[in-house]
Structure formats: C-alpha cells, structure tokens
Design a protein around this motif. Structure first.
Motif, PDB file in Angstrom:
ATOM      1  N   LEU A 186       2.963  -2.390   7.175  1.00  0.00           N
ATOM      2  CA  LEU A 186       3.347  -0.987   7.045  1.00  0.00           C
ATOM      3  C   LEU A 186       2.516  -0.350   5.945  1.00  0.00           C
ATOM      4  CD1 LEU A 186       5.334   1.312   7.878  1.00  0.00           C
ATOM      5  CD2 LEU A 186       6.781   0.562   5.965  1.00  0.00           C
ATOM      6  N   LYS A 187       1.804   0.723   6.282  1.00  0.00           N
ATOM      7  CA  LYS A 187       1.072   1.500   5.287  1.00  0.00           C
ATOM      8  C   LYS A 187       1.897   2.734   4.950  1.00  0.00           C
ATOM      9  CE  LYS A 187      -3.539  -0.196   6.400  1.00  0.00           C
ATOM     10  NZ  LYS A 187      -4.957   0.141   6.667  1.00  0.00           N
ATOM     11  N   ILE A 188       2.077   2.978   3.658  1.00  0.00           N
ATOM     12  CA  ILE A 188       2.974   4.003   3.150  1.00  0.00           C
ATOM     13  C   ILE A 188       2.173   5.036   2.365  1.00  0.00           C
ATOM     14  CG2 ILE A 188       4.939   4.441   1.625  1.00  0.00           C
ATOM     15  CD1 ILE A 188       5.531   1.319   2.059  1.00  0.00           C
ATOM     16  N   ALA A 189       2.402   6.310   2.634  1.00  0.00           N
ATOM     17  CA  ALA A 189       1.743   7.378   1.880  1.00  0.00           C
ATOM     18  C   ALA A 189       2.777   8.407   1.469  1.00  0.00           C
ATOM     19  CB  ALA A 189       0.642   8.034   2.710  1.00  0.00           C
ATOM     20  N   GLY A 190       2.625   8.928   0.262  1.00  0.00           N
ATOM     21  CA  GLY A 190       3.519   9.995  -0.175  1.00  0.00           C
ATOM     22  C   GLY A 190       3.782   9.946  -1.661  1.00  0.00           C
ATOM     23  N   PRO A 191       4.228  11.073  -2.208  1.00  0.00           N
ATOM     24  CA  PRO A 191       4.527  11.152  -3.633  1.00  0.00           C
ATOM     25  C   PRO A 191       5.868  10.510  -3.970  1.00  0.00           C
ATOM     26  CG  PRO A 191       5.033  13.241  -2.606  1.00  0.00           C
ATOM     27  CD  PRO A 191       4.438  12.380  -1.528  1.00  0.00           C
ATOM     28  N   VAL A 192       5.951   9.896  -5.133  1.00  0.00           N
ATOM     29  CA  VAL A 192       7.198   9.297  -5.597  1.00  0.00           C
ATOM     30  C   VAL A 192       7.999  10.371  -6.331  1.00  0.00           C
ATOM     31  CG1 VAL A 192       8.252   7.528  -7.037  1.00  0.00           C
ATOM     32  CG2 VAL A 192       6.121   7.034  -5.806  1.00  0.00           C
ATOM     33  N   HIS A 193       9.093  10.815  -5.735  1.00  0.00           N
ATOM     34  CA  HIS A 193       9.927  11.855  -6.343  1.00  0.00           C
ATOM     35  C   HIS A 193      11.212  11.302  -6.940  1.00  0.00           C
ATOM     36  CE1 HIS A 193       8.040  15.582  -4.177  1.00  0.00           C
ATOM     37  NE2 HIS A 193       7.210  14.968  -4.993  1.00  0.00           N
ATOM     38  N   ASP A 194      11.449  10.014  -6.758  1.00  0.00           N
ATOM     39  CA  ASP A 194      12.612   9.370  -7.351  1.00  0.00           C
ATOM     40  C   ASP A 194      12.142   8.031  -7.918  1.00  0.00           C
ATOM     41  OD1 ASP A 194      14.986   7.791  -7.788  1.00  0.00           O
ATOM     42  OD2 ASP A 194      16.103   9.197  -6.535  1.00  0.00           O
ATOM     43  N   GLN A 195      11.875   8.008  -9.217  1.00  0.00           N
ATOM     44  CA  GLN A 195      11.303   6.813  -9.845  1.00  0.00           C
ATOM     45  C   GLN A 195      12.266   5.633  -9.799  1.00  0.00           C
ATOM     46  OE1 GLN A 195       8.248   6.355 -10.864  1.00  0.00           O
ATOM     47  NE2 GLN A 195       7.501   8.456 -10.646  1.00  0.00           N
ATOM     48  N   ASP A 196      13.553   5.871  -9.961  1.00  0.00           N
ATOM     49  CA  ASP A 196      14.525   4.781  -9.938  1.00  0.00           C
ATOM     50  C   ASP A 196      14.571   4.124  -8.561  1.00  0.00           C
ATOM     51  OD1 ASP A 196      15.142   5.274 -12.567  1.00  0.00           O
ATOM     52  OD2 ASP A 196      16.918   6.481 -12.124  1.00  0.00           O
ATOM     53  N   TYR A 197      14.609   4.940  -7.530  1.00  0.00           N
ATOM     54  CA  TYR A 197      14.604   4.424  -6.157  1.00  0.00           C
ATOM     55  C   TYR A 197      13.340   3.610  -5.894  1.00  0.00           C
ATOM     56  CZ  TYR A 197      14.083   4.659  -1.026  1.00  0.00           C
ATOM     57  OH  TYR A 197      13.872   4.369   0.298  1.00  0.00           O
ATOM     58  N   TYR A 198      12.210   4.155  -6.315  1.00  0.00           N
ATOM     59  CA  TYR A 198      10.935   3.461  -6.092  1.00  0.00           C
ATOM     60  C   TYR A 198      10.911   2.122  -6.825  1.00  0.00           C
ATOM     61  CZ  TYR A 198       5.879   2.820  -5.589  1.00  0.00           C
ATOM     62  OH  TYR A 198       4.629   2.322  -5.277  1.00  0.00           O
ATOM     63  N   ARG A 199      11.360   2.122  -8.060  1.00  0.00           N
ATOM     64  CA  ARG A 199      11.343   0.894  -8.866  1.00  0.00           C
ATOM     65  C   ARG A 199      12.307  -0.155  -8.320  1.00  0.00           C
ATOM     66  NH1 ARG A 199      13.634   2.758 -13.331  1.00  0.00           N
ATOM     67  NH2 ARG A 199      15.648   1.989 -12.577  1.00  0.00           N
ATOM     68  N   ASP A 200      13.500   0.284  -7.915  1.00  0.00           N
ATOM     69  CA  ASP A 200      14.547  -0.669  -7.565  1.00  0.00           C
ATOM     70  C   ASP A 200      14.495  -1.138  -6.114  1.00  0.00           C
ATOM     71  OD1 ASP A 200      15.452  -0.348 -10.140  1.00  0.00           O
ATOM     72  OD2 ASP A 200      17.022   1.100  -9.607  1.00  0.00           O
ATOM     73  N   GLN A 201      14.103  -0.233  -5.181  1.00  0.00           N
ATOM     74  CA  GLN A 201      14.186  -0.600  -3.769  1.00  0.00           C
ATOM     75  C   GLN A 201      12.846  -0.703  -3.054  1.00  0.00           C
ATOM     76  OE1 GLN A 201      17.437   0.828  -1.335  1.00  0.00           O
ATOM     77  NE2 GLN A 201      18.220   2.073  -3.042  1.00  0.00           N
ATOM     78  N   ILE A 202      11.814  -0.054  -3.572  1.00  0.00           N
ATOM     79  CA  ILE A 202      10.532  -0.050  -2.866  1.00  0.00           C
ATOM     80  C   ILE A 202       9.555  -1.061  -3.473  1.00  0.00           C
ATOM     81  CG2 ILE A 202       8.592   1.353  -2.122  1.00  0.00           C
ATOM     82  CD1 ILE A 202      11.384   1.995  -0.853  1.00  0.00           C
ATOM     83  N   MET A 203       9.354  -1.005  -4.757  1.00  0.00           N
ATOM     84  CA  MET A 203       8.362  -1.888  -5.381  1.00  0.00           C
ATOM     85  C   MET A 203       8.615  -3.370  -5.125  1.00  0.00           C
ATOM     86  SD  MET A 203       7.342  -0.124  -9.033  1.00  0.00           S
ATOM     87  CE  MET A 203       6.220  -1.482  -9.382  1.00  0.00           C
ATOM     88  N   PRO A 204       9.861  -3.866  -5.173  1.00  0.00           N
ATOM     89  CA  PRO A 204      10.069  -5.291  -4.924  1.00  0.00           C
ATOM     90  C   PRO A 204       9.648  -5.739  -3.528  1.00  0.00           C
ATOM     91  CG  PRO A 204      11.976  -4.346  -6.018  1.00  0.00           C
ATOM     92  CD  PRO A 204      11.111  -3.204  -5.606  1.00  0.00           C
ATOM     93  N   ALA A 205       9.584  -4.809  -2.571  1.00  0.00           N
ATOM     94  CA  ALA A 205       9.233  -5.166  -1.193  1.00  0.00           C
ATOM     95  C   ALA A 205       7.770  -4.906  -0.860  1.00  0.00           C
ATOM     96  CB  ALA A 205      10.127  -4.407  -0.220  1.00  0.00           C
ATOM     97  N   LEU A 206       7.000  -4.377  -1.823  1.00  0.00           N
ATOM     98  CA  LEU A 206       5.574  -4.131  -1.589  1.00  0.00           C
ATOM     99  C   LEU A 206       4.796  -5.436  -1.641  1.00  0.00           C
ATOM    100  CD1 LEU A 206       5.001  -0.882  -3.700  1.00  0.00           C
ATOM    101  CD2 LEU A 206       5.288  -1.062  -1.216  1.00  0.00           C
ATOM    102  N   GLY A 207       3.694  -5.464  -0.920  1.00  0.00           N
ATOM    103  CA  GLY A 207       2.847  -6.656  -0.880  1.00  0.00           C
ATOM    104  C   GLY A 207       1.844  -6.510   0.237  1.00  0.00           C
ATOM    105  N   SER A 208       1.364  -7.621   0.753  1.00  0.00           N
ATOM    106  CA  SER A 208       0.343  -7.565   1.795  1.00  0.00           C
ATOM    107  C   SER A 208       0.867  -6.926   3.081  1.00  0.00           C
ATOM    108  CB  SER A 208      -0.172  -8.967   2.091  1.00  0.00           C
ATOM    109  OG  SER A 208       0.882  -9.807   2.555  1.00  0.00           O
TER     110      SER A 208
END
Length: 377
Positions: free
Chosen positions: A211-233
């Motif tokens: 999955l390729k994801i594009a877009g601005p991060v408008h909720d830093q807490d959401y990004y840190r807690d739910q998105i970043m841990p699932a990022l990778g190859s």
C-alpha cells in the motif's frame, strides 16, 4: 457575470490543497473565469495568488478589535472576518454571491445583501452551520447539496433547492491505461482518524499487495500511535505530494482503497482515481455509492477491513477504461459548472448568459446512477 465567491478560511486555497473543499473552491473559480465570468475570491491571506483574490483573514485584521475576552481566538478571528465581509458585500456590485464556506454567518446574513446568494452544503449538518441555515430568511437564496446523500441529511433542517454534484478537472488526472509493473494499492487523503487509513492498511495486508500512502498528517497522535507502527516495506507513506506526483502515484496503482469512517458528502478522491482509470474499493458510505457503478468500483461494509479486502480483490479485475468513462459521465467539472451557471441565471433573471433551468441541470446529474456495485460482506 460578476461573481463573488466566499471560501472556507481554515486552510488557504493553495496547492498542495489541504483537502477536497480547498481544491473544489480553486477549481470553481478557475473554471468560471474560463467561461468569461468576473470572479472575486474572498479567502485566507495565505491563499495562492490569483487574479481577483481578496484576503479577508489576515493575522492583523482584528488588531484593533481586541481578543482579550475571546476563549477561542481563532474562532473569533474567523467570525470577525466573515462579519466584516458580509457587511462590505452590501456595498459591492456583484450579480451574485456564492457562499462556499462552512461558516454560519454568510448564510445567516444572506437576507442583508442586495444581490442573490447561493450556499453550497459540503457537509452533513453540524451545530453552527445548522443554526445559520435554520435562521435563513432570504427570498433570493438557493441551497445546493453536493450529493443526494448530503441533501437527504439536511432535509429535516431545511429542504435543499438543488443537487449539483462536485466535479474534477479530468485533464489534470490523465487516464493511465496500464498500471505500474510492480503491483500496489493506493490510499491518499488527509491522515486523520475519520479517513480510516488504519483500516486500509489492514485490508491491503489481507489482499497481500503493498500500500502506497500519500497525504498530509493532520493528527500527529493518530499518525504516531496507529499508522507509524504499521509502516514498512508493505505500507509506505510517501508524503504530501504535489499534483503531478500524486496523479502519477494514483495512475500506477491496481486499485484505490477509500475508507471513510463517516458519511462522505461527496468523495473527490474517488472521482480522481476513476479519472486515472483506477478501480475503487470503498466503504459504502455517504455519496460514494452515487459515484461508483458496478463497472468502476466495489463497495464494502463500513469499517470492515475483511470486507474491504474482498472488494479490493474484486476491483482488481475491473476494466480501467470503464473507470475513466464513469468519471467522464459523472465527475466532469464541466457538468458542475453547467449546473451553477444555470442556477445563477435563474436567480438573477439573466438566463440568456447562462444555461437552461438550473433545477433540471442539477438534479439530472444527481440521478444518473445505474448499476451500482453490490456491497461485499
């Protein structure tokens, strides 16, 4: 015609756009000008320089007013900007004013203007705007819904006069006949909880495609807690892209995952994906079932990654040219401008310079939804 357009002020009308409303406003201004109208855009001071732009929300605009008693300074700044504008519009020489904001003051004060006004409803009812619409008492005013879905949600507050679906510039989202040789799915938009990116990431994992994801991060807490841990190859955030890069990213995908966790009033991202020839797998929410048909997309049960994965697998086999054709029939900005021009002509009595009866133009576009896809579940 001389047209004044009132923009939403929370974000500038500038690329890369913060969201669909900002992009829609920019496109509305540009296309009306291309048809020979004189358009003035009242928008944030940080907006992209445009001919006819008038900034109404500069940081120093209320320096002499005082904000010591304001609990929410930003709210008060926005309130003062719209109050000042509506007071000034009484003395300006426009044929019509088009309110494209989400603020209560323009619609509440519509009856103070000497010229007619159109208000486009881009969201379901919320307390502040609903209050303004309930107070609306202007005889020469029209309420427009951007979809049947959002119009239905406003019905108990006030009947909407017409449905004119949003449109996109199909020339800026070129058809891509073949996807990238390396298969991937795409998700793009504002990264906030209500857009449901975390559900798209889970669905992509179930499908087994990156999955390729594009877009601005408008909720830093959401990004840190739910998105970043699932990022990778298998899930890569490529950032907030300019238009050219974004269109290329969309066009190369095998399918677009659309995961709203609320009833989307329209869904510009769906229209953009279709224009690029990319099939859509989406939660069946809001206006999305109005845009898609069985040849261009597959619907999933809301908030269900497994259902979305099933829809995505089905969407992979859809014909890319049929997706583009769907965009041309339903999503072309020319249809939207036709509807608004006809509406302006009806309200001003100046139909010789515009298109035919606006109700027919707006509603005809809104009801053309044959063969909707079934919901996977």
């Amino acid at each position: 015609m001389r047209i004044g357009i009132i923009a939403h002020l929370k974000y500038p009308i500038a690329e890369p756009f913060a969201g669909g409303l900002e992009m829609h406003t920019h496109l509305l201004v540009r296309k009306l000008r291309e048809r020979g109208h004189q358009v003035t855009l009242f928008a944030s001071a940080r907006s992209q320089p445009l001919a006819g732009l008038e900034a109404i929300c500069a940081a120093t605009a209320i320096a002499a007013v005082g904000t010591a008693e304001a609990n929410d300074v930003a709210f008060f700044q926005e309130h003062h900007a719209y109050l000042s504008l509506m007071t000034r519009l009484r003395r300006l020489d426009f044929d019509i004013v088009h309110n494209n904001s989400l603020h209560y003051l323009p619609v509440t004060m519509a009856d103070t203007l000497p010229m007619p006004m159109v208000t486009t409803l881009h969201t379901p009812p919320f307390c502040w705007l609903e209050s303004g619409v309930r107070m609306l008492d202007a005889p020469n005013h029209a309420l427009v819904g951007v979809s049947q879905s959002v119009s239905s949600q406003w019905h108990d507050v006030r009947a909407v006069d017409a449905v004119i679906m949003n449109g996109i510039d199909l020339t800026r989202f070129a058809f891509c006949a073949k996807p990238d040789p390396e298969p991937y799915l795409v998700w793009y938009g504002r990264i906030v909880p209500e857009k449901g990116l975390h559900l798209a990431m889970e669905a992509a994992r179930l499908v087994g495609l990156p999955l390729k994801i594009a877009g601005p991060v408008h909720d830093q807490d959401y990004y840190r807690d739910q998105i970043m841990p699932a990022l990778g190859s298998q899930a890569v955030h490529v950032g907030h892209l300019d238009h050219i890069s974004l269109a290329a990213l969309i066009g190369g995908a095998r399918a677009f995952l659309c995961t709203p966790m609320w009833d989307e009033p329209y869904g510009l991202v769906v229209a953009e994906a279709l224009a690029c020839g990319v099939p859509v797998a989406a939660f069946a929410r809001g206006a999305i079932p109005e845009i898609l048909d069985a040849s261009s997309g597959q619907l999933a049960l809301p908030d269900d990654p497994a259902s979305l994965a099933e829809a995505a697998n089905a969407a992979l086999s859809l014909d890319r040219r049929a997706c583009r054709q769907r965009a041309e029939v339903v999503c072309d900005v020319a249809h939207m401008i036709d509807g608004y021009e006809a509406l302006y002509g009806q309200l001003t009595g100046n139909q010789s310079d515009c298109h035919s009866e606006w109700g027919g133009a707006g509603r005809a576009r809104a009801h053309r939804f044959p063969s909707r896809p079934s919901v996977h579940g």
